[in-house]
Scaffold this motif. Sequence first.
Motif, PDB file in Angstrom:
ATOM      1  N   VAL A   1     -10.779 -27.185  -1.737  1.00  0.00           N
ATOM      2  CA  VAL A   1     -11.243 -26.338  -2.973  1.00  0.00           C
ATOM      3  C   VAL A   1      -9.779 -26.454  -4.009  1.00  0.00           C
ATOM      4  CG1 VAL A   1     -12.829 -25.395  -4.273  1.00  0.00           C
ATOM      5  CG2 VAL A   1     -13.923 -25.840  -2.075  1.00  0.00           C
ATOM      6  N   ALA A   2      -9.192 -25.830  -3.258  1.00  0.00           N
ATOM      7  CA  ALA A   2      -7.801 -25.654  -4.254  1.00  0.00           C
ATOM      8  C   ALA A   2      -7.258 -27.153  -4.095  1.00  0.00           C
ATOM      9  CB  ALA A   2      -7.267 -24.608  -3.696  1.00  0.00           C
ATOM     10  N   PHE A   3      -6.868 -27.904  -3.439  1.00  0.00           N
ATOM     11  CA  PHE A   3      -6.585 -28.929  -4.002  1.00  0.00           C
ATOM     12  C   PHE A   3      -7.069 -30.103  -4.288  1.00  0.00           C
ATOM     13  CE2 PHE A   3      -4.099 -28.321   0.335  1.00  0.00           C
ATOM     14  CZ  PHE A   3      -2.615 -28.457  -0.047  1.00  0.00           C
ATOM     15  N   LEU A   4      -8.532 -30.143  -4.453  1.00  0.00           N
ATOM     16  CA  LEU A   4      -9.521 -31.327  -4.886  1.00  0.00           C
ATOM     17  C   LEU A   4      -9.266 -30.225  -6.396  1.00  0.00           C
ATOM     18  CD1 LEU A   4     -12.432 -30.937  -2.260  1.00  0.00           C
ATOM     19  CD2 LEU A   4     -11.054 -33.010  -2.945  1.00  0.00           C
ATOM     20  N   THR A   5      -9.442 -29.216  -6.977  1.00  0.00           N
ATOM     21  CA  THR A   5      -9.794 -28.923  -8.512  1.00  0.00           C
ATOM     22  C   THR A   5      -8.053 -29.228  -8.792  1.00  0.00           C
ATOM     23  OG1 THR A   5      -9.747 -26.828  -7.683  1.00  0.00           O
ATOM     24  CG2 THR A   5     -11.732 -27.259  -8.406  1.00  0.00           C
ATOM     25  N   GLY A   6      -7.148 -29.743  -8.092  1.00  0.00           N
ATOM     26  CA  GLY A   6      -5.408 -29.003  -8.712  1.00  0.00           C
ATOM     27  C   GLY A   6      -5.459 -28.287  -8.572  1.00  0.00           C
ATOM     28  N   LEU A   7      -5.553 -26.504  -8.143  1.00  0.00           N
ATOM     29  CA  LEU A   7      -4.993 -25.440  -8.645  1.00  0.00           C
ATOM     30  C   LEU A   7      -3.972 -25.907  -7.189  1.00  0.00           C
ATOM     31  CD1 LEU A   7      -8.522 -23.205  -8.648  1.00  0.00           C
ATOM     32  CD2 LEU A   7      -6.985 -23.929 -10.536  1.00  0.00           C
ATOM     33  N   CYS A   8      -4.123 -26.349  -6.736  1.00  0.00           N
ATOM     34  CA  CYS A   8      -2.851 -26.490  -4.977  1.00  0.00           C
ATOM     35  C   CYS A   8      -2.968 -27.465  -5.730  1.00  0.00           C
ATOM     36  CB  CYS A   8      -3.338 -25.560  -4.498  1.00  0.00           C
ATOM     37  SG  CYS A   8      -2.608 -25.709  -2.610  1.00  0.00           S
ATOM     38  N   LYS A   9      -1.354 -27.679  -5.010  1.00  0.00           N
ATOM     39  CA  LYS A   9      -0.598 -29.059  -5.170  1.00  0.00           C
ATOM     40  C   LYS A   9       0.340 -29.000  -3.414  1.00  0.00           C
ATOM     41  CE  LYS A   9      -1.918 -30.896  -9.284  1.00  0.00           C
ATOM     42  NZ  LYS A   9      -1.288 -32.074 -10.621  1.00  0.00           N
ATOM     43  N   HIS A  10       0.582 -29.769  -3.049  1.00  0.00           N
ATOM     44  CA  HIS A  10       2.005 -29.767  -2.168  1.00  0.00           C
ATOM     45  C   HIS A  10       2.498 -31.016  -1.432  1.00  0.00           C
ATOM     46  CE1 HIS A  10       3.738 -28.466   0.896  1.00  0.00           C
ATOM     47  NE2 HIS A  10       4.175 -27.971   0.665  1.00  0.00           N
ATOM     48  N   GLU A  11       3.722 -31.828  -2.491  1.00  0.00           N
ATOM     49  CA  GLU A  11       4.175 -32.902  -2.254  1.00  0.00           C
ATOM     50  C   GLU A  11       3.870 -33.352  -0.722  1.00  0.00           C
ATOM     51  OE1 GLU A  11       8.262 -31.322   0.588  1.00  0.00           O
ATOM     52  OE2 GLU A  11       8.499 -32.110  -1.429  1.00  0.00           O
ATOM     53  N   ILE A  12       3.213 -32.630   0.629  1.00  0.00           N
ATOM     54  CA  ILE A  12       2.989 -33.545   1.854  1.00  0.00           C
ATOM     55  C   ILE A  12       1.348 -33.746   1.850  1.00  0.00           C
ATOM     56  CG2 ILE A  12       1.828 -32.965   4.287  1.00  0.00           C
ATOM     57  CD1 ILE A  12       4.123 -30.424   4.565  1.00  0.00           C
ATOM     58  N   PHE A  13       0.569 -33.760   0.148  1.00  0.00           N
ATOM     59  CA  PHE A  13      -0.273 -34.389  -0.138  1.00  0.00           C
ATOM     60  C   PHE A  13      -0.249 -34.586  -1.048  1.00  0.00           C
ATOM     61  CE2 PHE A  13      -1.898 -31.204   2.896  1.00  0.00           C
ATOM     62  CZ  PHE A  13      -3.297 -31.329   3.173  1.00  0.00           C
ATOM     63  N   SER A  14       0.666 -35.795  -1.116  1.00  0.00           N
ATOM     64  CA  SER A  14       1.299 -36.198  -2.790  1.00  0.00           C
ATOM     65  C   SER A  14       0.382 -37.747  -2.908  1.00  0.00           C
ATOM     66  CB  SER A  14       2.487 -37.054  -2.545  1.00  0.00           C
ATOM     67  OG  SER A  14       2.807 -37.828  -1.653  1.00  0.00           O
ATOM     68  N   TRP A  15      -0.420 -37.974  -2.010  1.00  0.00           N
ATOM     69  CA  TRP A  15      -1.335 -39.296  -1.500  1.00  0.00           C
ATOM     70  C   TRP A  15      -2.688 -38.754  -3.207  1.00  0.00           C
ATOM     71  CZ3 TRP A  15      -5.874 -38.093  -0.851  1.00  0.00           C
ATOM     72  CH2 TRP A  15      -6.145 -37.450   0.354  1.00  0.00           C
ATOM     73  N   LEU A  16      -2.856 -37.395  -3.179  1.00  0.00           N
ATOM     74  CA  LEU A  16      -4.198 -36.738  -3.821  1.00  0.00           C
ATOM     75  C   LEU A  16      -3.749 -36.743  -5.319  1.00  0.00           C
ATOM     76  CD1 LEU A  16      -6.603 -35.716  -3.545  1.00  0.00           C
ATOM     77  CD2 LEU A  16      -5.718 -33.472  -3.043  1.00  0.00           C
ATOM     78  N   LYS A  17      -4.026 -37.834  -6.003  1.00  0.00           N
ATOM     79  CA  LYS A  17      -4.136 -38.047  -7.114  1.00  0.00           C
ATOM     80  C   LYS A  17      -4.994 -36.660  -8.539  1.00  0.00           C
ATOM     81  CE  LYS A  17      -1.055 -40.997  -6.294  1.00  0.00           C
ATOM     82  NZ  LYS A  17       0.244 -40.302  -6.227  1.00  0.00           N
ATOM     83  N   ASP A  18      -4.070 -36.981  -9.097  1.00  0.00           N
ATOM     84  CA  ASP A  18      -5.238 -36.533 -10.237  1.00  0.00           C
ATOM     85  C   ASP A  18      -6.538 -36.560 -10.670  1.00  0.00           C
ATOM     86  OD1 ASP A  18      -2.974 -34.320 -10.448  1.00  0.00           O
ATOM     87  OD2 ASP A  18      -2.362 -34.914 -13.042  1.00  0.00           O
ATOM     88  N   GLU A  19      -6.494 -38.362 -10.665  1.00  0.00           N
ATOM     89  CA  GLU A  19      -7.246 -38.514 -10.800  1.00  0.00           C
ATOM     90  C   GLU A  19      -8.637 -39.097  -9.576  1.00  0.00           C
ATOM     91  OE1 GLU A  19      -4.415 -40.457 -10.955  1.00  0.00           O
ATOM     92  OE2 GLU A  19      -4.770 -42.185 -10.292  1.00  0.00           O
ATOM     93  N   HIS A  20      -7.909 -37.898  -8.210  1.00  0.00           N
ATOM     94  CA  HIS A  20      -9.662 -38.297  -7.609  1.00  0.00           C
ATOM     95  C   HIS A  20     -10.128 -36.658  -8.044  1.00  0.00           C
ATOM     96  CE1 HIS A  20      -6.098 -40.833  -5.476  1.00  0.00           C
ATOM     97  NE2 HIS A  20      -6.855 -41.378  -6.213  1.00  0.00           N
ATOM     98  N   GLN A  21      -9.246 -36.131  -9.165  1.00  0.00           N
ATOM     99  CA  GLN A  21     -10.040 -34.009  -8.611  1.00  0.00           C
ATOM    100  C   GLN A  21     -11.596 -34.290  -9.539  1.00  0.00           C
ATOM    101  OE1 GLN A  21      -6.892 -32.033 -10.957  1.00  0.00           O
ATOM    102  NE2 GLN A  21      -5.142 -32.897  -9.764  1.00  0.00           N
ATOM    103  N   ILE A  22     -11.312 -32.853  -9.145  1.00  0.00           N
ATOM    104  CA  ILE A  22     -12.905 -32.299  -9.411  1.00  0.00           C
ATOM    105  C   ILE A  22     -12.409 -31.379 -10.635  1.00  0.00           C
ATOM    106  CG2 ILE A  22     -15.244 -31.222  -8.590  1.00  0.00           C
ATOM    107  CD1 ILE A  22     -14.577 -34.168  -7.416  1.00  0.00           C
ATOM    108  N   PRO A  23     -13.189 -31.274 -12.176  1.00  0.00           N
ATOM    109  CA  PRO A  23     -12.687 -30.626 -12.613  1.00  0.00           C
ATOM    110  C   PRO A  23     -13.530 -29.473 -12.548  1.00  0.00           C
ATOM    111  CG  PRO A  23     -14.070 -32.578 -13.549  1.00  0.00           C
ATOM    112  CD  PRO A  23     -14.067 -32.358 -12.547  1.00  0.00           C
ATOM    113  N   LEU A  24     -12.847 -28.301 -12.686  1.00  0.00           N
ATOM    114  CA  LEU A  24     -13.559 -26.546 -12.391  1.00  0.00           C
ATOM    115  C   LEU A  24     -14.849 -26.574 -13.010  1.00  0.00           C
ATOM    116  CD1 LEU A  24      -9.703 -24.991 -12.401  1.00  0.00           C
ATOM    117  CD2 LEU A  24     -11.021 -24.631 -10.713  1.00  0.00           C
ATOM    118  N   THR A  25     -15.203 -26.933 -14.216  1.00  0.00           N
ATOM    119  CA  THR A  25     -16.287 -27.317 -14.820  1.00  0.00           C
ATOM    120  C   THR A  25     -17.336 -27.710 -13.951  1.00  0.00           C
ATOM    121  OG1 THR A  25     -15.778 -29.042 -16.541  1.00  0.00           O
ATOM    122  CG2 THR A  25     -15.135 -26.815 -17.172  1.00  0.00           C
TER     123      THR A  25
END
Length: 329
Positions: free
Chosen positions: A165-189
């Motif tokens: 959930v931290a990766f999906l919401t952008g609370l957590c980012k890491h270069e190993i998961f750099s393919w995961l882009k902002d536009e793939h995220q779930i808004p916390l709201t």
Amino acid sequence: MNMTTTPVPSRFLPSNNDLGVVAVAFSGGQGKAGVDAGPDALIKAGLLLQLQDDLSYKIHHDGQIHNYRDLMPETDPTVDNMKRPRGCSAVNQRLHEQTYEHAKDGKLVLTLGGDHSIAIGSISGVARAVRERLDKPLAVIWVDAHADINTYETSGSGNVHGMPVAFLTGLCKHEIFSWLKDEHQIPLTKLVYIGLRDVDSGEKKILRENKIKAFSMHDIDRHGIGKVIDMALEYIGDDIPIHLSFDVDALDPVHAPSTGTPVRGGLTLREGDFICESLHETGRLVGMDLVEVNPMILAKEGGADTWQVTETVRAGCSLVRCALGESLL
Ligand SMILES: [Mn+2]
């Protein structure tokens, strides 16, 4: 057994019965063997046939249970407290493409896990397609005993299945998961938890500081599951597609004992099915994960056929059928 059901028309999918299925035999997001055998157990129990024959789905499945062995690095040492990070990232990146391919055509997408780390790929793929197709965010209802919202900094275990959930919401980012882009995220709201009862102190802080909507078992005891679902849907808002990520450990271990991190005091079978039935009734479900069925936990030596395994697999099949339209009457 022929279920006569009246499926609710989908509000966001062009067809009511095209179902994309991805079977993900992955266990690298945690340390216990056997959760990679979950999809095989669910399919062998007849899940896909039930969806096809009883609920009239046209199943789009490549017939494979993916173990992604070609993606596994030779060695995968811990980085920044994350165990097996390269394997977790590579599998999720591939899975992201798989769920995206189904979802971009407007199919409902069902992902069978596997440990819960696979939600990083499954949900981000659906979210990307929903954004492109409908120009809307994706809401996620996360049904789980655990919040799975640790960052690699707050995690005690370093297991990635506690971080999706931290990766999906952008609370957590890491270069190993750099393919995961902002536009793939779930808004916390647009994130709602149901069933929580074993939340780390670091996670509690994250939930509080970000004002994340969470209905614990305490809230279910207080209000009843019907009111909790009403409140969850009201919070998300009416015009948003929903992804259901169901960790079988949300159910009480009496009903779903064969899972890696069981926690007592959980949902009854009916409460679990009710959540799924209610989300189907909204007509807004566009994706679902069913994860953490582990047929090897509690299995007898030499065979997986204990009552615990049978009950857990049966419960998992029931949850999926309810989310996809099976009703009692
Ligand atoms: Mn989980």
